[in-house]
Motif scaffolding. Sequence first.
Motif, mmCIF file in Angstrom:
data_model
loop_
_atom_site.group_PDB
_atom_site.id
_atom_site.type_symbol
_atom_site.label_atom_id
_atom_site.label_comp_id
_atom_site.label_asym_id
_atom_site.label_seq_id
_atom_site.Cartn_x
_atom_site.Cartn_y
_atom_site.Cartn_z
ATOM 1 N N VAL A 214 0.850 -1.189 0.000
ATOM 2 C CA VAL A 214 0.000 0.000 0.000
ATOM 3 C C VAL A 214 0.885 1.238 0.000
ATOM 4 O O VAL A 214 1.699 1.430 0.911
ATOM 5 N N LEU A 215 0.723 2.078 -1.017
ATOM 6 C CA LEU A 215 1.545 3.268 -1.175
ATOM 7 C C LEU A 215 0.869 4.470 -0.546
ATOM 8 O O LEU A 215 -0.279 4.788 -0.867
ATOM 9 N N GLY A 216 1.586 5.151 0.338
ATOM 10 C CA GLY A 216 1.077 6.368 0.955
ATOM 11 C C GLY A 216 1.430 7.583 0.121
ATOM 12 O O GLY A 216 2.554 7.693 -0.376
ATOM 13 N N GLU A 217 0.475 8.504 -0.026
ATOM 14 C CA GLU A 217 0.745 9.764 -0.709
ATOM 15 C C GLU A 217 1.194 10.841 0.271
ATOM 16 O O GLU A 217 2.045 11.668 -0.049
ATOM 17 N N LEU A 218 0.636 10.858 1.471
ATOM 18 C CA LEU A 218 0.978 11.879 2.458
ATOM 19 C C LEU A 218 2.226 11.494 3.248
ATOM 20 O O LEU A 218 2.956 12.366 3.722
ATOM 21 N N GLU A 219 2.469 10.198 3.425
ATOM 22 C CA GLU A 219 3.720 9.700 4.002
ATOM 23 C C GLU A 219 4.421 8.901 2.906
ATOM 24 O O GLU A 219 3.893 7.870 2.477
ATOM 25 N N PRO A 220 5.581 9.343 2.427
ATOM 26 C CA PRO A 220 6.243 8.663 1.313
ATOM 27 C C PRO A 220 6.817 7.303 1.732
ATOM 28 O O PRO A 220 8.002 7.151 2.035
ATOM 29 N N ALA A 221 5.937 6.330 1.775
ATOM 30 C CA ALA A 221 6.341 5.008 2.245
ATOM 31 C C ALA A 221 5.386 3.955 1.699
ATOM 32 O O ALA A 221 4.268 4.254 1.275
ATOM 33 N N PRO A 244 15.275 8.684 -0.266
ATOM 34 C CA PRO A 244 16.592 8.561 0.362
ATOM 35 C C PRO A 244 16.610 9.193 1.748
ATOM 36 O O PRO A 244 15.946 10.200 1.995
ATOM 37 N N GLU A 245 17.376 8.613 2.634
ATOM 38 C CA GLU A 245 17.491 9.142 3.991
ATOM 39 C C GLU A 245 18.037 10.556 3.950
ATOM 40 O O GLU A 245 18.993 10.856 3.233
ATOM 41 N N GLY A 246 17.395 11.451 4.684
ATOM 42 C CA GLY A 246 17.844 12.826 4.756
ATOM 43 C C GLY A 246 17.132 13.779 3.830
ATOM 44 O O GLY A 246 17.282 14.997 3.965
ATOM 45 N N TYR A 247 16.329 13.251 2.894
ATOM 46 C CA TYR A 247 15.605 14.140 2.000
ATOM 47 C C TYR A 247 14.494 14.840 2.769
ATOM 48 O O TYR A 247 13.709 14.193 3.472
ATOM 49 N N THR A 248 14.396 16.172 2.627
ATOM 50 C CA THR A 248 13.418 16.936 3.407
ATOM 51 C C THR A 248 12.471 17.749 2.536
ATOM 52 O O THR A 248 11.649 18.498 3.051
ATOM 53 N N GLY A 249 12.568 17.629 1.221
ATOM 54 C CA GLY A 249 11.698 18.397 0.343
ATOM 55 C C GLY A 249 10.311 17.781 0.206
ATOM 56 O O GLY A 249 9.992 16.765 0.832
ATOM 57 N N SER A 250 9.482 18.391 -0.609
ATOM 58 C CA SER A 250 8.133 17.890 -0.847
ATOM 59 C C SER A 250 8.184 16.623 -1.695
ATOM 60 O O SER A 250 9.011 16.505 -2.608
ATOM 61 N N ALA A 251 7.305 15.702 -1.392
ATOM 62 C CA ALA A 251 7.249 14.455 -2.149
ATOM 63 C C ALA A 251 5.864 13.848 -1.998
ATOM 64 O O ALA A 251 5.347 13.732 -0.878
ATOM 65 N N GLY A 283 9.964 -14.219 -0.333
ATOM 66 C CA GLY A 283 8.543 -14.502 -0.187
ATOM 67 C C GLY A 283 7.654 -13.306 -0.455
ATOM 68 O O GLY A 283 6.454 -13.454 -0.685
ATOM 69 N N GLY A 284 8.249 -12.100 -0.385
ATOM 70 C CA GLY A 284 7.476 -10.881 -0.613
ATOM 71 C C GLY A 284 7.043 -10.170 0.643
ATOM 72 O O GLY A 284 6.370 -9.142 0.564
ATOM 73 N N GLU A 285 7.451 -10.686 1.808
ATOM 74 C CA GLU A 285 6.971 -10.110 3.068
ATOM 75 C C GLU A 285 7.778 -8.913 3.548
ATOM 76 O O GLU A 285 7.393 -8.255 4.516
ATOM 77 N N ARG A 286 8.894 -8.599 2.871
ATOM 78 C CA ARG A 286 9.706 -7.450 3.254
ATOM 79 C C ARG A 286 10.119 -6.671 2.009
ATOM 80 O O ARG A 286 10.297 -7.258 0.932
ATOM 81 N N ALA A 287 10.288 -5.358 2.185
ATOM 82 C CA ALA A 287 10.734 -4.491 1.094
ATOM 83 C C ALA A 287 11.861 -3.605 1.597
ATOM 84 O O ALA A 287 11.841 -3.146 2.741
ATOM 85 N N GLU A 288 12.854 -3.355 0.739
ATOM 86 C CA GLU A 288 13.999 -2.530 1.102
ATOM 87 C C GLU A 288 14.319 -1.578 -0.035
ATOM 88 O O GLU A 288 14.424 -1.991 -1.199
ATOM 89 N N LEU A 289 14.460 -0.288 0.291
ATOM 90 C CA LEU A 289 14.799 0.706 -0.720
ATOM 91 C C LEU A 289 16.218 0.481 -1.228
ATOM 92 O O LEU A 289 17.161 0.405 -0.442
ATOM 93 N N VAL A 290 16.358 0.381 -2.556
ATOM 94 C CA VAL A 290 17.658 0.196 -3.185
ATOM 95 C C VAL A 290 18.229 1.529 -3.638
ATOM 96 O O VAL A 290 19.348 1.897 -3.305
#
Length: 351
Positions: A214-221, A244-251, A283-290
């Motif tokens: 489930v993709l959040g629009e208000l929380e980028p996650a 990316p860690e540390g990004y503080t702009g609008s998204a 299995g699909g139960e975890r996701a990691e940002l590359v």
Amino acid sequence: MGDTRAGSAFIGSFTSAGGRGIITAAVDARTGALTETAETGAVANPSYLALGAADGGPVLYAVSEQDEGAVGALRVSDDKQPPRLIGAPVAVGGAGPTHLAVAAGRLLTANYTSGSVSVLPVGPTGEPVAPARVLRQEGRGPHPERQREPHAHQVLPDPTGRWILVTDLGTDSVHVCALDPDTGGLVEHGQTALRPGTGPRQLAFHPSGRYAYVLGELEPAVTVCRWDSGAGVLEPLGVTPVLPEGYTGSAYPSAVVVAPDGRFLWVAIRGHDSLAVLALSAGGERAELVTTVPCGGHWPRDLALDPTGSRLYAANERSGDVTWFAVDPVTGVPRRSGSIEAPAASCVIFA
């Protein structure tokens, strides 16, 4: 030389912002390049499209994203001719439809502004039949402007076709519904609450059908959820950021796509103007940002995977183009390959 075409693509756009309606494009089988072949302005603001089948061949469905929302059905012949409207667009009984799906001989729309989901029967030649049956949601979330009321953003059948899932940005929840065989409308089966302020916009299923993202629009996650198709229960397991860690702009993430082999997940992010690459566990139960890569334009409203699973297409609304990428089969990282002009582009789908 032989024919290099690999079918057709359809691009939706906002006519109120200078879009040309629905653009038909031929797809090059070798390069994935799109070449415009036809267009039609028969439906106002056809911001989201879906394909169905009926007597006489394939049918293209388009929402008309306006205050008085509607849906149109168009007959598809070939990629050299514009799709032809079958009758007049039909009112959905809701405002601002942003998404639609075909399920069990019915057409469903998610109506963002009115926070509802509409269901219309489909006639033998593919035309939607009025009146629409409307399921309205209730509730709100913590965001003072975006979550004062329900905002249904996507309506999607699960892989079994038994359940209909609705992402509600306004109430931080995903509704699990079923089609009522007696009334032809939707009945709510259950509701999954997500973290407050998430603003769920879209979801996509793992190829196994056991997990949903489930993709959040208000929380980028992305919220990884277990999906029990037998019980019709969606259970959140964890949250993975898509920036990316540390990004503080609008998204503002807009679309999520899962690889056919279940190894990768991609997200389009407006504001950051990027595509995020996430690796999924076996299995699909975890996701990691590359990593993230530029989307090739500005304000990617939609993201689509071609039928081969080897190319991604970003509909960049504000730069007015659709950009395509070759996906590295080992790393999942997209590499920009080309683009086509498409003013106010809002979505792209493939025949």
